[in-house]
Design a protein around this motif. Structure first.
Motif, PDB file in Angstrom:
ATOM      1  N   TYR A 149       0.142  11.071  -3.695  1.00  0.00           N
ATOM      2  CA  TYR A 149       0.150   9.618  -3.898  1.00  0.00           C
ATOM      3  C   TYR A 149       0.705   9.261  -5.272  1.00  0.00           C
ATOM      4  N   ILE A 150       0.201   9.940  -6.271  1.00  0.00           N
ATOM      5  CA  ILE A 150       0.644   9.640  -7.640  1.00  0.00           C
ATOM      6  C   ILE A 150       2.137   9.949  -7.792  1.00  0.00           C
ATOM      7  N   GLU A 151       2.553  11.071  -7.201  1.00  0.00           N
ATOM      8  CA  GLU A 151       3.969  11.420  -7.247  1.00  0.00           C
ATOM      9  C   GLU A 151       4.820  10.314  -6.635  1.00  0.00           C
ATOM     10  N   ARG A 152       4.360   9.858  -5.466  1.00  0.00           N
ATOM     11  CA  ARG A 152       5.093   8.821  -4.755  1.00  0.00           C
ATOM     12  C   ARG A 152       5.133   7.535  -5.583  1.00  0.00           C
ATOM     13  N   ALA A 153       4.012   7.221  -6.210  1.00  0.00           N
ATOM     14  CA  ALA A 153       3.950   6.006  -7.024  1.00  0.00           C
ATOM     15  C   ALA A 153       4.908   6.102  -8.209  1.00  0.00           C
ATOM     16  N   HIS A 154       4.965   7.302  -8.815  1.00  0.00           N
ATOM     17  CA  HIS A 154       5.916   7.510  -9.917  1.00  0.00           C
ATOM     18  C   HIS A 154       7.337   7.304  -9.443  1.00  0.00           C
ATOM     19  N   HIS A 155       7.588   7.840  -8.269  1.00  0.00           N
ATOM     20  CA  HIS A 155       8.935   7.730  -7.724  1.00  0.00           C
ATOM     21  C   HIS A 155       9.302   6.256  -7.497  1.00  0.00           C
ATOM     22  N   TYR A 197       6.277  -3.378 -11.819  1.00  0.00           N
ATOM     23  CA  TYR A 197       5.547  -2.636 -10.791  1.00  0.00           C
ATOM     24  C   TYR A 197       4.322  -1.958 -11.376  1.00  0.00           C
ATOM     25  N   THR A 198       3.216  -2.098 -10.710  1.00  0.00           N
ATOM     26  CA  THR A 198       2.011  -1.376 -11.122  1.00  0.00           C
ATOM     27  C   THR A 198       1.386  -0.727  -9.899  1.00  0.00           C
ATOM     28  N   TYR A 199       0.639   0.335 -10.112  1.00  0.00           N
ATOM     29  CA  TYR A 199      -0.058   0.970  -8.990  1.00  0.00           C
ATOM     30  C   TYR A 199      -1.468   1.336  -9.416  1.00  0.00           C
ATOM     31  N   HIS A 200      -2.343   1.388  -8.444  1.00  0.00           N
ATOM     32  CA  HIS A 200      -3.743   1.691  -8.734  1.00  0.00           C
ATOM     33  C   HIS A 200      -3.931   3.179  -8.988  1.00  0.00           C
ATOM     34  N   GLU A 201      -4.928   3.499  -9.788  1.00  0.00           N
ATOM     35  CA  GLU A 201      -5.294   4.899  -9.991  1.00  0.00           C
ATOM     36  C   GLU A 201      -5.807   5.491  -8.683  1.00  0.00           C
ATOM     37  N   MET A 256       0.866  -1.175   0.000  1.00  0.00           N
ATOM     38  CA  MET A 256       0.000   0.000   0.000  1.00  0.00           C
ATOM     39  C   MET A 256       0.897   1.218   0.000  1.00  0.00           C
ATOM     40  N   LEU A 257       0.413   2.280  -0.598  1.00  0.00           N
ATOM     41  CA  LEU A 257       1.115   3.564  -0.533  1.00  0.00           C
ATOM     42  C   LEU A 257       0.177   4.555   0.131  1.00  0.00           C
ATOM     43  N   GLY A 258       0.794   5.468   0.886  1.00  0.00           N
ATOM     44  CA  GLY A 258      -0.018   6.472   1.557  1.00  0.00           C
ATOM     45  C   GLY A 258      -0.360   6.074   2.986  1.00  0.00           C
TER      46      GLY A 258
END
Ligand code: SF4
Lengths: 255, 621
Positions: B475-481, B497-501, B410-412
């Motif tokens: 969140y999106i920034e972090r996921a990009h990173h 690696y994939t992340y959810h919208e 999870m992120l965030g």
């Protein structure tokens, strides 16, 4: 798994609301029914073994039939009557097993020998038709259907007298005009319905819808697939004497 | 055969007509005229999803055991049929008798995820039942909600007459008796609802009044009558071995999401991960007797003909008789050519042995859910999985021939830093390196590691109910990173690696901790055309944003705002056993990064022991 298995052929009917169940789903239904009945069916090898079962000519969605078949391989046998009874304990409204026969060892799969089927086409009654006036679809009237029916029934006896019977047929790539006459073995009016005996299977496959279209062209009325109900009566193969006989005659009942 | 509600022409013109005809194996048939109560059970999503849900199968079976009740089913009509029904004014109908939902006594709707809320409105609307509960009359069914989202029912409170809080098996008999006694005695709808509100576990929103502070937070939440309970205690099954379980579950014709027998072996989880709502609301953990589930397994395979059986629980590895049961299944089901699927197993020698026996190693992958990239953050969320455990498990598996690994993160998460985020690729890289340390002839070709992150949504009744949700841009920034960092790893080629919208998670975040002010937003979103929001193809974020705008509702109030310790929450009137005091102390421990032992290691006195059973009383604790 024992090496020796018995090939049996099952004849079943697909009626009523089951016409909305597609071919693949019906196969899955039978697989589960076989398991519920605890039949001694043979399985393939491997991580996810599957029942050795194969279905004959698939039936289009919306069509009913009392002449459908599938083949299965069993490790042991019980009498045909037992088979039928046990199968039918596992059926739901609309689908039932009519008979079970044992095939000779070298019998070919039902799928590969199907050569013809016969159908009865009824005109839908008022109840089956969607007459709701919603401004989105064209209004349809009961009298239109009655009129169409009269005109179509009139041309049935004469259609086969024509030299060629041409309809548009869609192939994978394009649409083309085709002469379907060679696929029609019989076409007649029976009790206000249309009876047709048509080529089915790998050699030549003619759908009853195409014949209906040809009839509509001939009668000068518009073809609408929702005007009819198609019902398959039986599936046939060509025996050694070149006669078309029911698939049920490919083997013997088990006593 | 019963007449179908839809004409042949309609059925032949839509996708998968089998969704709407009923007639499945094990469908219950009764004459509606012979019963006192007609109950329509709804899963507000498409048939294939709804038919896969165990809870409905349990209640369908339980209700239909009563001679005076006929329980039928309805699912959300897919958008193709939705259009036709609106155009032609066809009322929504039940599958069994194909009769209008509006004619039923009850419409029960299960609430499994927030993104089904507009589908609830669709079902009501198509049925011809007024969308707002206040507009309904005695001619309308009593609309009951239940399931996980009813632990904070406030955003949809205006659409429901009753919420059943807790596990469905226990109190419906009381509700039915109450209704039966009153339905023909001249009582008004309000009288009936008032009476139901006094049954334990029942929450009747119209019997409560809410007021807000100037800052938008809840000021008070009070019953409007003295005899309506101030708090609603969740219902929980304490005689877990003596409760109905569907021995003859429905078997659909068309392929559904869970096309198998599902066997519940345990309810609740001993672990206490701080982000997990299920882990709190289903406390205390209860197990089914192993002989009982053996018996069910055999019976259910026989009654359905399914070719696969799967176990249901939040953490199967914690089921104490798992070994015995699994080896029983392998033996028994193998003979019957039934496949076994075992979700949520900890990777160890036992599970690897089992996996080897039940699946093809070449096709299967190892699954780990560390949820966070660093040990620090894993301590914050109280996820007991350490890197050492992961590496050990993975190495054993690699030696056994596995070469595919899946990671869930999870992120965030609260207190998360860039370092924690970078811990995700770092952990994956170390697993890849460990793999390539194995001599070439002892490993199975290339390794493939897939990691995915979801956007953390704080949920009610968890220690993180006070926490701020990350804002979507960060969140999106972090996921990009994280994605960039993955590319820089030595073994980048083996890592995916994939992340959810973020959009959908933001809405989930709003509704998860929402209040009654949100019903207007849901209503407007629905009216502007939102349905099937859980489906990417249909989700329309712009329409949702317009609905928030129109009602002057600030999403951030619900998502990114950290709550004060003493804030009154919209869901505080519900008593889940686990106390707010315990959750708060867990929130504080989280911020300090201190872990809490699981229920079997040491009881932390969360409050759930008051139900008098389960893990709290194992071994005479
Ligand atoms: S009371 Fe103790 S054992 Fe029971 S659920 Fe809570 S922490 Fe676990």
């Amino acid at each position: 798994m024992s090496e020796e298995t018995y090939k049996i052929r099952i004849k079943y009917a697909k009626m009523g609301v089951l016409k909305y169940i597609g071919h693949l789903d019906l196969m899955r239904f039978f697989q589960k029914a076989v398991k519920r009945a605890d039949f001694d069916i043979a399985y393939s090898q491997g991580y996810s073994p599957h029942q050795l079962m194969s279905f004959a000519a698939p039936l289009a969605l919306g069509v009913t039939s009392e002449g459908e078949y599938f083949d299965a391989q069993f490790n042991s046998l019980i009498p045909s009557d037992e088979f039928v009874r046990k199968f039918n304990e596992q059926m739901v409204d609309g689908v039932y097993v009519k008979d079970v026969i044992l095939l000779p060892e070298k019998a070919k799969k039902a799928m590969s020998i199907v050569a013809a089927s016969d159908y009865v086409i009824t005109f839908k009654s008022e109840d089956d038709l969607d007459f709701t006036d919603d401004n989105k679809t064209e209004k349809r009237k009961v009298s239109d259907i009655a009129d169409k029916k009269k005109k179509i029934l009139e041309v049935v006896p004469y259609l086969l007298e024509k030299e060629t019977i041409e309809v548009f047929r869609k192939t994978k790539k394009n649409e083309k005009v085709e002469d379907i006459k060679k696929g029609i073995y019989k076409l007649e009016v029976r009790k206000d319905n249309i009876y047709m005996f048509l080529a089915t299977g790998s050699e030549y496959n003619l759908k009853p819808e195409s014949v209906l279209e040809a009839l509509c062209n001939e009668a000068g009325v518009e073809y609408n697939k929702f005007d009819y109900h198609i019902h398959r009566i039986e599936t046939y193969y060509k025996n050694e004497d070149n006669n078309l006989v029911s698939l049920l005659e490919t083997g013997e009942r088990i006593i | 055969m019963s007449e179908l509600a839809l004409s042949d022409e309609i059925l032949m013109g839509i996708e998968k007509p089998a969704r709407y005809i009923g007639n499945e194996v094990n469908m219950v048939r009764k004459n509606p005229n012979d019963v006192d109560i007609r109950f329509c059970m709804c899963f507000p999503d498409v048939y294939e999803i709804g038919m896969s849900h165990l809870g409905i199968q349990i209640l369908y079976d339980t209700f239909n055991r009563r001679d005076d009740v006929y329980c039928e089913r309805v699912y959300s009509p897919w958008p193709d049929l939705d259009r036709v029904m609106r155009d032609k004014n066809i009322p929504l109908f039940s599958l069994e008798t194909q009769s209008p939902v509006k004619d039923f006594d009850f419409l029960g709707i299960t609430l499994q995820y927030e993104m089904c809320y507009t589908n609830i409105l669709q079902v009501l609307d198509l049925s011809g039942i007024p969308i707002y509960a206040k507009d309904r009359t005695l001619d309308d069914p009593i609309v009951v909600g239940g399931g996980p989202c009813s632990y904070n029912p406030e955003p949809i409170a205006d659409f429901f007459d009753v919420f059943y809080i807790g596990e469905g098996e226990t109190r419906y008999d009381d509700v039915f008796e109450c209704y039966k006694a009153m339905k023909d005695d001249g009582s008004s709808r309000v009288d009936i609802l008032h009476a139901i509100s006094k049954i334990p576990g029942m929450y009747v929103p119209s019997m409560y009044e809410v007021s807000y502070n100037e800052d938008g937070t809840l000021a008070s939440f009070e019953p409007i009558h003295e005899d309506v309970p101030r708090t609603v205690t969740k219902e929980v099954v304490m005689d877990f071995n003596d409760v109905h379980y569907p021995e003859k579950p429905l078997v659909p014709f068309i392929q559904v999401t869970q096309d198998r027998v599902t066997l519940e072996i345990m309810r609740g989880c001993i672990r206490g991960c701080r982000f997990c709502q299920a882990g709190m609301i289903y406390r205390p953990t209860r197990q089914k007797d192993v002989n009982l589930i053996k018996d069910y397994a055999v019976k259910m395979i026989r009654s359905t003909g399914h070719e696969e059986i799967s176990l249901s629980s939040l953490s199967s590895s914690d089921y104490e008789c798992l070994k015995e049961f699994t080896y029983f299944l392998i033996e028994e089901m193998g003979n019957q050519h039934v496949n076994i699927s075992l979700p949520s197993l900890r990777i160890d020698a036992f599970s690897l042995d089992v996996m080897k026996k039940v699946q093809d190693i070449k096709k299967s992958s190892l699954t780990f859910a560390p949820e966070a990239g660093t040990q620090r953050l894993r301590d914050v969320i109280n996820k007991g999985l350490t890197e050492e455990v992961i590496l050990n498990g993975a190495m054993q598996a690699f030696h056994g021939g596995w070469n595919k690994v899946k990671f869930y993160f999870m992120l965030g998460l609260p207190t998360e830093t860039m370092e924690d985020a970078e811990g995700i690729p770092a952990l994956c890289e170390r697993v890849a390196e460990a793999y390539y340390d194995i001599p070439k002839d002892q490993r199975n070709g290339k390794i493939s590691i897939t990691a995915s992150s979801s956007f953390f949504v704080p949920k009610p009744f968890t220690p993180f109910q006070w926490a701020a949700m990350l804002d979507p841009d960060t969140y999106i920034e972090r996921a990009h990173h994280v994605k960039d960092t993955f590319r820089q790893q030595l073994n980048a080629k083996s890592l995916k690696y994939t992340y959810h919208e973020s959009y959908v998670s933001v809405l989930e975040g709003v509704f998860a901790r929402g209040d009654r002010k949100l019903s207007k937003v849901i209503y407007d979103a629905y009216k502007s055309g939102c349905i099937f929001d859980a489906w990417t193809d249909f989700f329309d974020n712009d329409k949702w944003m317009a609905a928030f705008e129109k009602n002057g509702i600030d999403k951030e109030f619900y998502t990114t705002r950290e709550r004060n310790e003493d804030e009154l929450f919209p869901w505080d009137f519900i008593d889940i056993g686990v106390t707010k005091r315990f959750l708060l102390s867990e929130w504080k421990q989280a911020k300090k990064g201190v872990v809490t032992p699981n229920c079997r290691e040491k009881c932390s006195g969360c409050g759930a022991a008051k139900f008098g059973g389960g893990v709290c009383f194992e071994r005479g604790k």
